[in-house]
Design an enzyme around this catalytic site. Sequence first.
Site, PDB file in Angstrom:
ATOM      1  N   SER A 129      73.365   1.071 -48.195  1.00  0.00           N
ATOM      2  CA  SER A 129      72.429   0.013 -47.805  1.00  0.00           C
ATOM      3  C   SER A 129      71.205  -0.078 -48.706  1.00  0.00           C
ATOM      4  O   SER A 129      70.514  -1.097 -48.682  1.00  0.00           O
ATOM      5  CB  SER A 129      71.975   0.231 -46.356  1.00  0.00           C
ATOM      6  N   ASP A 146      62.304  -0.392 -41.931  1.00  0.00           N
ATOM      7  CA  ASP A 146      62.839  -0.065 -40.613  1.00  0.00           C
ATOM      8  C   ASP A 146      63.094   1.436 -40.543  1.00  0.00           C
ATOM      9  O   ASP A 146      62.527   2.199 -41.321  1.00  0.00           O
ATOM     10  CB  ASP A 146      64.094  -0.901 -40.298  1.00  0.00           C
ATOM     11  N   HIS A 199      65.186   2.333 -44.030  1.00  0.00           N
ATOM     12  CA  HIS A 199      65.112   1.591 -45.290  1.00  0.00           C
ATOM     13  C   HIS A 199      63.670   1.258 -45.667  1.00  0.00           C
ATOM     14  O   HIS A 199      62.772   1.295 -44.818  1.00  0.00           O
ATOM     15  CB  HIS A 199      65.945   0.306 -45.169  1.00  0.00           C
TER      16      HIS A 199
END
Length: 385
Positions: A56, A347, A350
């Site tokens: 991610s 978040d 990340h």
Amino acid sequence: MTYLRMKHSSSKMKFFTTSSIFFHVFLIISLASQTLGTKRDYRSKKFRALFIFGDSYLDAGNNNYINTTTYDQANFLPYGETYFKFPTGRFSDGRLISDFIAEYANIPLVPPFLQPGFNQYYNGVNFASGGAGALVETFQGSVIPLKTQVSNFKKVTTWLRHKLGNSDSKTLLSNGVYMFSIGSNDYLSPFLTNSDVLKYHSHSEYVGMVVGNFTSTIKEIYKRGARKFAILNLPPLGCLPGTRILQSQEKASCLEELSSLASMHNQALDVLLLKLEKELKGFEFSLYDLNYDVTQMINHPLKYGLKEGKSACCGSGRFRGKYSCGGKRGEKHFELCEKPNENLFWDSYHLTESAYKQLAARMWNHTENSSNIGPYAISDFFQDM
């Protein structure tokens, strides 16, 4: 969905909601219409290719197009609100490290491999998938594992050979840059799921499994013509907002067992790359010490123009570490900070665009302030293209 944005008007969020469809269509049209290169461009040596693999930290939207859950997707607001003004599938409020690297290299935004209608690979392509690991078992069935990403890369090499011929496709592939961020989810998953893998393997054995799979991946891509590898090591995994909260309420410290696994992985990665440099003819690598820079940003945010290094901008609970950003992951309530560019973390796991931008700049160049390990920085790989 309910959310709180500190000192923030709801009108901005309404604008994002009503206009997101327009901007999403606009992005697809823009990417489709960009001049991604032709055979003639390539032969005149105007071409630069960036092939992106991993998780991610680099996923530009591949998980938008697979059968998975919202835990492994970021295609909803407020993801993407800062730069794109709508969610693209990137796990951030805006651009990622790979987006800035492409900008520095004068390459258009590198699209996700699964983006509908995209089939021009002269400038590279993004195979990364949020939640992916080096091990196939990591979040199996919900992500695109590294093994499948390599299979997709093989399809691209076949396409390039068909379009350019053997000689020119070989040149493009050998001059291309291959960027990786992989391994974090392999170590996070035992702590976030009911997996008992660490009960049956020592830490050193488990690290060996992860690094061993990554080794096989590099060798497989090398066989297909890759020579220039740009790799990010793992951040301090126990110090993410989402892992800090795994400790008791009284503790605000990092989850040391998890950070220790990341450190062991990074040490093994150092050894691996030096070994491959000796074994594989023409193999070149740039290893970026993401762990060091993120640790510094956590502990000394003001030095990096940030105000908050431990708590996330978007989430709920302690450190806003609960993975509720966007209100689509089982809990509708979440908080949203007013200025994401003042936070290190976007978040639970990340980073914000402002953090990624600084990290990309440090990864790009060899300077006394950069944290590149090894003989090359990524900029070196693009100089002769």
